[in-house]
Scaffold this active site. Structure first.
Site, mmCIF file in Angstrom:
data_model
loop_
_atom_site.group_PDB
_atom_site.id
_atom_site.type_symbol
_atom_site.label_atom_id
_atom_site.label_comp_id
_atom_site.label_asym_id
_atom_site.label_seq_id
_atom_site.Cartn_x
_atom_site.Cartn_y
_atom_site.Cartn_z
ATOM 1 N N GLU A 137 0.835 -1.213 0.000
ATOM 2 C CA GLU A 137 0.000 0.000 0.000
ATOM 3 C C GLU A 137 0.866 1.259 0.000
ATOM 4 O O GLU A 137 0.549 2.229 -0.691
ATOM 5 C CB GLU A 137 -0.933 0.022 1.219
ATOM 6 C CG GLU A 137 -1.946 -1.119 1.265
ATOM 7 C CD GLU A 137 -3.044 -1.018 0.218
ATOM 8 O OE1 GLU A 137 -3.103 -0.022 -0.524
ATOM 9 O OE2 GLU A 137 -3.847 -1.972 0.141
ATOM 10 N N ARG B 21 0.481 3.675 -3.257
ATOM 11 C CA ARG B 21 -0.180 4.964 -3.020
ATOM 12 C C ARG B 21 0.837 6.092 -2.826
ATOM 13 O O ARG B 21 0.777 7.118 -3.496
ATOM 14 C CB ARG B 21 -1.096 4.875 -1.802
ATOM 15 C CG ARG B 21 -2.165 3.805 -1.981
ATOM 16 C CD ARG B 21 -3.266 3.918 -0.958
ATOM 17 N NE ARG B 21 -3.975 2.653 -0.825
ATOM 18 C CZ ARG B 21 -5.225 2.523 -0.421
ATOM 19 N NH1 ARG B 21 -5.924 3.573 -0.101
ATOM 20 N NH2 ARG B 21 -5.786 1.326 -0.321
ATOM 21 N N ASP C 291 -4.358 -10.128 -8.311
ATOM 22 C CA ASP C 291 -4.643 -9.140 -9.367
ATOM 23 C C ASP C 291 -3.467 -8.356 -9.977
ATOM 24 O O ASP C 291 -3.072 -8.576 -11.124
ATOM 25 C CB ASP C 291 -5.749 -8.161 -8.911
ATOM 26 C CG ASP C 291 -5.546 -7.567 -7.506
ATOM 27 O OD1 ASP C 291 -4.481 -7.790 -6.920
ATOM 28 O OD2 ASP C 291 -6.453 -6.872 -7.025
ATOM 29 N N GLU D 114 -12.166 -0.331 -10.327
ATOM 30 C CA GLU D 114 -11.758 -1.292 -11.365
ATOM 31 C C GLU D 114 -12.678 -1.319 -12.588
ATOM 32 O O GLU D 114 -12.212 -1.530 -13.718
ATOM 33 C CB GLU D 114 -11.648 -2.708 -10.781
ATOM 34 C CG GLU D 114 -10.489 -2.895 -9.804
ATOM 35 C CD GLU D 114 -10.735 -2.300 -8.420
ATOM 36 O OE1 GLU D 114 -11.911 -2.019 -8.088
ATOM 37 O OE2 GLU D 114 -9.752 -2.105 -7.673
#
Ligand code: DMJ
Length: 451
Positions: A82, A86, A222, A356
């Protein structure tokens, strides 16, 4: 869409500046436990969107916070993944867009703090790290201390840029003193045997073996696949190893996981030790866009096949929105017991402002210019305005099948980084952040292609 961004930012600034997210119902900030002691996740995630939308005053407010208040000398358990997607992604993208040094220096300083997590017997990083103490850990919930495919497999784009900007190869290549960084992750993955060519989601950083045979193109897996094709594109098509890994993985996914429902909807199932679960997570809906992006480069005979597959998956994800009362999609939808593209469990009915599906609309639009993708994007804009806009920002909702919905009181930072950016780009000309020159990291932060 620009007004939505301004509204989301203004409320965050008013009620939560410096916290990680805005709580738009209670009008306060949320810190959470994903970023250790780091703060301002929404500021850093929003920077490049504000800049791209030419919200100049708001961009300056965000920049001022980074200059004066963004403290990297903190402790606490932060997620490597993360923080990378980010914070590092947001800072790098803003540096490349603006050329302003402050974003580069913060990205490099933070990047250094991620490196101790790679000190494992295999060089596969642990999932959690403390920015100051240099300690790292695995998630308590990940079996046998394993690391997660979508986490250690989603560092490549940012780390290559960190190496290039710093002149320090440690982020990219094996350093002389210890095993570090992202090329080594590839080596481990290429060495080990893959069941039916598929990549399971859990890997031991100690032994370098798979820990469980759960395969998914949604959560936990993913963005590993996304970063293979994007690594190749970012290298100006020189990184042929990444392209081959992507092609082989996609072939195995198609062979074993891609299914068609009785009603004719194409979906990507999950795989548990050889048994299929006929479920698609909202997260897996990025794959329409990924396959569209790869299709252009698939060679003439495969290109149309992948354009069709991307269009079918994007259509299925649109159906998951169209079949709900709010016209927003659930966290997961299923294809079993007569159900098609709808959630069957109460716990899967929520929508947390995820990007998404609109991400795939954006890629499909750029690939085909079929106006239906803009129409579908506009349906989402209307639904967000109707069901997610509250007095002081945008909120996720607890059940997409019930109106008026209950709100979850959370404006996720990826709503500003991704959902609103992809919606905006869907209605821009193709030369705004052209896909010939930029790849988007998995948090929608644009990084330049290395021409
Ligand atoms: C984002 O942080 C990224 O897109 C990540 O790859 C997956 N989850 C969220 C958004 O849903």
């Amino acid at each position: 869409i620009l007004q939505m961004m301004k509204f989301a930012w203004d409320n965050y600034k008013q009620y939560a500046l410096g916290k990680n997210e805005l709580r738009p119902l209670t009008k306060n900030g949320h810190i959470g436990n994903m970023f250790g002691g780091l703060r301002g996740a929404t500021v850093v995630d929003a920077l490049d969107t504000l800049y791209i939308m030419e919200l100049e005053e708001e961009f300056q407010e965000a920049k001022k916070w980074v200059e004066n208040s963004f403290d990297l000398n903190v402790n606490g358990e932060a997620s490597l993944f993360e923080v990378n997607i980010r914070y590092i992604g947001g800072l790098l993208a803003t540096y490349y867009l603006t050329g302003e040094e402050v974003f580069k220096s913060k990205a490099l300083e933070l990047g250094e703090k991620l490196l101790p997590a790679f000190n494992t017997p295999t060089g596969i990083p642990l999932s959690l790290f403390s920015p100051c103490s240099g300690m790292s850990w695995s998630w308590g919930w990940a079996s046998a201390g394993s690391s997660i495919l979508a986490e250690f497999g989603t560092l490549h784009l940012e780390f290559l840029h960190l190496s290039e900007l710093s002149g320090n190869p440690v982020f990219a290549e094996k350093a002389s003193t210890s095993q570090l960084a992202v090329m080594n992750i590839r080596k481990v993955l290429n060495r080990i045997e893959k069941p039916q060519g598929l990549y399971p989601n859990f890997l031991s950083p100690v032994t370098g073996n798979w820990v469980q045979h759960h395969v998914s193109i949604g959560g936990l897996g993913d963005s590993f696949y996304e970063y293979l094709i994007k690594s190749w594109l970012m290298s100006d098509k020189k990184d042929t190893e990444a392209k081959k890994m992507y092609d082989d993985a996609l072939e195995a996914i198609e062979k074993h996981l891609v299914k068609k429902s009785a009603g004719g909807l194409t979906y990507i199932a999950e795989w548990r030790g050889g048994v299929l679960e006929h479920k698609m997570g909202h997260l897996a809906c990025f794959s329409g866009g990924m396959i569209a992006l790869g299709a252009e480069h698939a060679g003439e005979e495969r290109k149309q096949h992948y354009v069709d597959l991307a269009a079918e998956i994007t259509n299925t994800c649109h159906e998951s929105y169209a079949r709900s009362d709010t016209k927003l999609g659930p966290e997961a939808f299923r294809f079993d017991a007569g159900t098609e593209a709808m959630a069957t469990r109460l716990s899967e009915r929520y929508y947390i402002l995820r990007p998404e599906v609109v991400e795939s609309y954006m890629y499909m639009w750029r690939l085909t210019h079929d106006p239906k993708y803009r129409e579908w994007g506009w349906e989402v804009v209307k639904a967000l305005e109707k069901h997610c806009r509250v007095e002081a920002g945008f909120s996720g909702i607890r059940d997409v099948y019930s109106t008026p919905p209950l709100h979850d009181n959370m404006q996720q930072s990826f709503f500003l980084a991704e959902t609103l950016k992809y919606l905006y780009l869907l209605f821009c000309e193709d030369d705004v952040l052209s896909l010939d020159d930029w790849v988007f990291n998995t948090e929608a932060h644009p990084l330049p292609i290395n021409h």
